[in-house]
Motif scaffolding. Sequence first.
Motif: not given
Lengths: 257, 134
Positions: A182-185, A189-193, A217-232
């Motif tokens: 997940a960290m590497i992938g 693939i973020a833009r495709y999903i 994984g989210l840190a490597a895409v966009d830090k602003r997405l982290v709280p939303y992913g962490a919430m679930t």
Amino acid sequence: MNDVTDIIMGVFEDNGLVVAFAVVGIIMMVAGWMSRTLTRGHIAGSALAILIGLVLSYLGGLYSGGEKGLADIAAFSGLAVMGGSMLRDFAIVATAYGVDVREIRRAGPAGALSLVVGIFGSFIIGALVALAFGYRDAESLATIGAGAATYIVGPVTGTAVGASSEVIALSVAAGLVKSVAAMIGTPLIARYIGLNNPKSAMVFGGLIGTTSGVSGGLAAVDKRLVPYGAMTATFYTGLGCLLGPSVFFFILHAMLG
Amino acid sequence: MILYGTAVLAVCLLVGKALGGLLGLLVGVDADVGGVGFAMILLLFASGWMRSKGLLPKPTERGMLFWSGMYIPIVVAMAAIQNVKGALTGGPMAITAGLAATAICMALIPAIAKIGAPSEPLPPLTAAERAEED
């Protein structure tokens, strides 16, 4: 000459956390430089920094034979504090400062469904792979399926249902593979999903679940997405530990007789 | 005082983790269920309330923003202490199970993200935000 190395090593070992700040600073500088020059900004510096961290962790594991990557080398032991769950969770909560509560409420139903699909999906996929590799007993299938959820759910389930220690070790390895993948992938693939908005980040957290994989994984895409992913993702391991040794094991037990 | 912001953050995390532990106890597992999530919600309420009462001056706010800014370095340290060797030496079954679970779950993201009201992509990073990450 030996005295000098002893003094320097002593300073490193006595100031572990400070060493960690310096080491990670160097990793981030190297990663930033690689991102700008080698990839012309196509791959984010943070993604490369995480990748370098994983490579160093592998080398540390080879060198020391331990289980904590680079932190098993005494001079770098402070990385275990800096990257441990205490400061990680502290920083994750800090990223929530300024988050839009309406986004979380709007994504609630999708987030909750993603948790259920993510946990049972991982259980089923893991059990099917174990089946393909020749395991036929409910205990082993449940444990490896649980390991495909996270490397914590695997051993918790395995211990509860009485799986062999060999199978429990395999379940931990499966969970570790998922976390590293997940960290590497994720950045690849973020833009495709469509992983570019709060709702898909919440769904990502619920489907992947493993805290290190989701936060890396989210840190490597966009830090602003982290709280939303962490919430679930914060509910994933706990629910997995609840469902693995109970519902999932009973279903397998009933199917296999 | 910069520490006030960090202290508020700390109290939120501690209370959130305690709530997560209690929820775990309630459902019968020895694990934290949702602790970080509860802590984030507490932080949102606490910071909103403090702002409305004028208790959130710039120095206090910096005590929270510092740790938010430390997030990526902390994750890099976390990557450096993963048991990568353990993952790679787990054998073909462990690797297949881990990779298959990750790939299939990621592939399901677009389908589940369609449920409910659509969510707008985040705006591109501003120059200031980008400078902070580099």
